[in-house]
Each structure stands twice: as structure tokens, then as C-alpha cells.
Scaffold this motif. Sequence first.
Motif, PDB file in Angstrom:
ATOM      1  N   GLY A 138    -103.054 106.020  34.876  1.00  0.00           N
ATOM      2  CA  GLY A 138    -102.444 105.544  33.731  1.00  0.00           C
ATOM      3  C   GLY A 138    -102.611 103.811  33.517  1.00  0.00           C
ATOM      4  O   GLY A 138    -102.875 103.097  34.460  1.00  0.00           O
ATOM      5  N   PHE A 139    -102.921 103.733  32.124  1.00  0.00           N
ATOM      6  CA  PHE A 139    -103.023 102.432  31.561  1.00  0.00           C
ATOM      7  C   PHE A 139    -102.063 101.858  30.876  1.00  0.00           C
ATOM      8  O   PHE A 139    -101.867 102.636  29.867  1.00  0.00           O
ATOM      9  CB  PHE A 139    -104.295 102.087  30.903  1.00  0.00           C
ATOM     10  N   HIS A 140    -101.507 100.467  30.868  1.00  0.00           N
ATOM     11  CA  HIS A 140    -100.542 100.087  29.760  1.00  0.00           C
ATOM     12  C   HIS A 140    -101.170  98.790  29.232  1.00  0.00           C
ATOM     13  O   HIS A 140    -101.574  97.756  29.609  1.00  0.00           O
ATOM     14  CB  HIS A 140     -99.626  99.264  30.698  1.00  0.00           C
ATOM     15  N   LEU A 141    -101.768  99.048  27.935  1.00  0.00           N
ATOM     16  CA  LEU A 141    -102.557  98.220  27.267  1.00  0.00           C
ATOM     17  C   LEU A 141    -101.899  97.269  26.393  1.00  0.00           C
ATOM     18  O   LEU A 141    -102.408  96.275  26.224  1.00  0.00           O
ATOM     19  CB  LEU A 141    -103.482  99.075  26.270  1.00  0.00           C
ATOM     20  N   SER A 142    -100.598  97.452  26.187  1.00  0.00           N
ATOM     21  CA  SER A 142     -99.634  96.577  25.553  1.00  0.00           C
ATOM     22  C   SER A 142     -98.168  96.933  26.031  1.00  0.00           C
ATOM     23  O   SER A 142     -98.088  98.193  26.548  1.00  0.00           O
ATOM     24  CB  SER A 142     -99.937  96.234  24.072  1.00  0.00           C
ATOM     25  N   ASP A 143     -97.312  96.267  25.525  1.00  0.00           N
ATOM     26  CA  ASP A 143     -95.917  96.980  25.783  1.00  0.00           C
ATOM     27  C   ASP A 143     -95.342  98.246  24.864  1.00  0.00           C
ATOM     28  O   ASP A 143     -94.706  98.753  25.436  1.00  0.00           O
ATOM     29  CB  ASP A 143     -94.809  95.832  25.252  1.00  0.00           C
ATOM     30  N   LYS A 144     -96.561  98.468  23.979  1.00  0.00           N
ATOM     31  CA  LYS A 144     -96.228  99.585  23.204  1.00  0.00           C
ATOM     32  C   LYS A 144     -97.200 100.801  23.080  1.00  0.00           C
ATOM     33  O   LYS A 144     -97.023 101.843  23.246  1.00  0.00           O
ATOM     34  CB  LYS A 144     -95.940  99.030  21.868  1.00  0.00           C
ATOM     35  N   LEU A 145     -98.585 100.155  23.493  1.00  0.00           N
ATOM     36  CA  LEU A 145     -99.531 101.137  23.516  1.00  0.00           C
ATOM     37  C   LEU A 145     -99.827 101.557  25.031  1.00  0.00           C
ATOM     38  O   LEU A 145    -100.299 100.712  26.046  1.00  0.00           O
ATOM     39  CB  LEU A 145    -100.721 100.591  23.114  1.00  0.00           C
ATOM     40  N   HIS A 146    -100.069 102.874  25.441  1.00  0.00           N
ATOM     41  CA  HIS A 146    -100.244 103.363  26.982  1.00  0.00           C
ATOM     42  C   HIS A 146    -101.356 104.568  26.719  1.00  0.00           C
ATOM     43  O   HIS A 146    -101.446 105.227  25.756  1.00  0.00           O
ATOM     44  CB  HIS A 146     -99.034 103.769  27.214  1.00  0.00           C
ATOM     45  N   MET A 147    -102.169 104.640  27.663  1.00  0.00           N
ATOM     46  CA  MET A 147    -103.127 105.601  27.776  1.00  0.00           C
ATOM     47  C   MET A 147    -102.971 106.271  29.375  1.00  0.00           C
ATOM     48  O   MET A 147    -102.675 105.532  30.163  1.00  0.00           O
ATOM     49  CB  MET A 147    -104.369 105.121  27.565  1.00  0.00           C
ATOM     50  N   ALA A 148    -103.273 107.476  29.394  1.00  0.00           N
ATOM     51  CA  ALA A 148    -103.494 108.329  30.646  1.00  0.00           C
ATOM     52  C   ALA A 148    -104.856 109.115  30.600  1.00  0.00           C
ATOM     53  O   ALA A 148    -104.828 109.809  29.651  1.00  0.00           O
ATOM     54  CB  ALA A 148    -102.221 108.910  31.324  1.00  0.00           C
ATOM     55  N   THR A 149    -105.331 109.365  31.566  1.00  0.00           N
ATOM     56  CA  THR A 149    -106.578 110.233  31.975  1.00  0.00           C
ATOM     57  C   THR A 149    -106.620 110.821  33.337  1.00  0.00           C
ATOM     58  O   THR A 149    -106.140 110.355  34.307  1.00  0.00           O
ATOM     59  CB  THR A 149    -107.686 109.898  31.543  1.00  0.00           C
ATOM     60  N   GLY A 150    -106.905 112.209  33.194  1.00  0.00           N
ATOM     61  CA  GLY A 150    -106.895 112.637  34.531  1.00  0.00           C
ATOM     62  C   GLY A 150    -107.374 114.373  34.363  1.00  0.00           C
ATOM     63  O   GLY A 150    -108.315 114.960  33.579  1.00  0.00           O
ATOM     64  N   VAL A 151    -107.412 114.974  35.501  1.00  0.00           N
ATOM     65  CA  VAL A 151    -108.069 116.534  35.532  1.00  0.00           C
ATOM     66  C   VAL A 151    -106.832 117.216  36.410  1.00  0.00           C
ATOM     67  O   VAL A 151    -106.373 116.958  37.173  1.00  0.00           O
ATOM     68  CB  VAL A 151    -109.200 116.478  36.434  1.00  0.00           C
ATOM     69  N   ASP A 152    -106.520 118.408  35.680  1.00  0.00           N
ATOM     70  CA  ASP A 152    -105.793 119.582  36.089  1.00  0.00           C
ATOM     71  C   ASP A 152    -106.461 120.583  36.797  1.00  0.00           C
ATOM     72  O   ASP A 152    -107.465 120.800  36.083  1.00  0.00           O
ATOM     73  CB  ASP A 152    -104.789 119.817  35.096  1.00  0.00           C
ATOM     74  N   PHE A 153    -106.138 121.029  38.101  1.00  0.00           N
ATOM     75  CA  PHE A 153    -106.622 122.387  38.395  1.00  0.00           C
ATOM     76  C   PHE A 153    -105.713 123.332  38.282  1.00  0.00           C
ATOM     77  O   PHE A 153    -104.413 123.177  38.731  1.00  0.00           O
ATOM     78  CB  PHE A 153    -107.117 122.191  39.632  1.00  0.00           C
ATOM     79  N   VAL A 154    -105.939 124.359  37.615  1.00  0.00           N
ATOM     80  CA  VAL A 154    -104.872 125.603  37.623  1.00  0.00           C
ATOM     81  C   VAL A 154    -105.106 126.581  38.455  1.00  0.00           C
ATOM     82  O   VAL A 154    -106.357 127.089  38.660  1.00  0.00           O
ATOM     83  CB  VAL A 154    -104.879 126.095  36.182  1.00  0.00           C
TER      84      VAL A 154
END
Length: 310
Positions: A138-154
Motif C-alpha cells: 500500500g502507498f499513501h500518495l497524499s492525505d487523500k489519495l491512496h493506492m494498493a497493489t497485490g496478488v491473490d491466490f484462490v
Amino acid sequence: MHKNPLLASVFALGSGLLLACSASQALATEGGLSSWPMGIEIYGMGILPPPGTYGQIFTGNYEAKSVRDNAGNKAADIDLRVTTVVPRFVWVTEQKVLGGDLGFHALLPLNDMRLNIKNGPHDSKRGIGDAHLGPVVGFHLSDKLHMATGVDFVLPTGAYDKNDIINLGNNYYTVEAVYAMTYANPHGLNADVRLMYDYNFENKDTHYQSGQELHADYTLGWGVGNSWVVGVGGHAYQQVTDDKCSASNCAAAALVEETNGYRGRSFSIGPAVQFSSKDGWSLSAKWQQESGVRNRAEGQTVWLKFTTPL
């Protein structure tokens, strides 16, 4: 296997809301099922919280009365209801990856399912569905803008029998790439999107391989103050590669060929609301109605989401 390809597909429809439990589908991909329950995420889907351990509970109820064919016409009358409770645990570590916070999550759905096919059989199931787990950054680009990336395994942890008309699990593995963004303003615009791409492996019992899927959960709302956000949300779904069935006795092989790969699609929208407590917990709710459906069931879903630090 059932000799009528359409009926065989309706019979496969079971695994319901899996996941996560998504019974919001009923054809295209094997049995019309996807590993992700479309539209389950609500506000804040791109925000990874500070290091610590968190718990979430999703509850959902999906109801469908019809199955749509490749042209969007009604192919069958059904009575499908899937109620699910999905506990999810999130652990955010102190470790940094490319400047972002490293976390892990896992969830296991508990499903109660019922299917009646008009002028046909009926069945019900209750138990665990297919487990999801994976890393996230997870990344917090500003106090209002946020981003997350990942991989799920089912993982195919839910019970499955190819001769049953409904099943608690899909009986195949899925790898899902995830990218999510959130813009959160307590007194203004709130916007979220969780974009996912699924690669499904072959079901070894049926030799059927569901096509690859591109889909997104979304919300758009307005912070009205006093910790409330109101707006709309739902999902968009498009299957991007063909289903495949190599077995000589595959009941759905003819249908896959006739429909140029038996690809599914759907869209949903409905009201969404969230309350965030100053103590750190939040409660979200959403109702969504499906439309533009191809090769799947068409219905409506109610979702509730509760998040709290542990």
C-alpha cells in the motif's frame, strides 16, 4: 455430465457467492462463476491501514430469478439465493517494499445456498467456500489519495461434486492480479476502484478451463461530514478469453463453440453508504442491481462491510 449443454451450465451455477462467494453469476466461465464476488468492496478499497492487525466481516445476500444467454435474452427461470458471511484478516507489517507498506490478507467464506430451476431439480448447500490469500503493498500518495497493489491466490477449499447442481467451491485454482485506488475527502469527493485480472486453471474433474476475466469494483460518493459518505457503487465485468473444454464427453463443449467462447459480462450499480468511527472502525452498506448480463445469472445483491483494528 448432463446431456443438454444449457441445462448443464445452469446446473453448474452453484458455487454461489464463493470467495468470496460470488453467486452473482450463473453461466460463462465454468458454471458462470468467478472467484471474486463482484461488487463486494465498498469505500476505502485502495487504502492499506497503518501497521497492525485488522479484522473485516463481509455479509451478503444475492438473489437471481433468471439466466441470460449470449444475446442477453432470458435462457432459464431460476430461484437462486446465496447468503454469505466472509471473515477477512489483514496484517500490515513494518516492512517497506518500494516505499510502500507490505501487508498480507486471508479470508474464508461461509455460504448458505439454495437453487431451484423452474420445471427442474433443486438443491441447497451450506459450508465453507474457496479461500483467498495473498500479499499487498500500500502507498499513501497524499492525505487523500491512496493506492494498493497485490496478488491473490484462490484455493479450492470448498466442497465440489461435478454431478451436483450447486457446489460450495469451484474446484480450480485462480491467480488474481489486483490494483486499487482511493480518493477520500471527508467533506467532498470520494472515489474508489479495485481493478482485477483473473487467470483460472483447469478443473481437473471436468477438464474445463474458464476464460480469463477483467473486472472492477467501484464506488463514487460525497463526504457529507460527521464521518458519513453517501453515493453509488457496483461492479463492471468482462470475460476476455474463451472458455475451453478438452474432454471428449464435456457437456458444455458444444455451447462454448456455438457462442464463440461462451464469454460472460455484467454491470451493476446501486446506492452505497459508509460511516467511519473516530475509534477506528467503519461500517459500509451497498445494494446493487445487475444489467447488461451475458451468459450469467441476473440478480441483485446487498453487501455489508465492517472493519475494525484488532
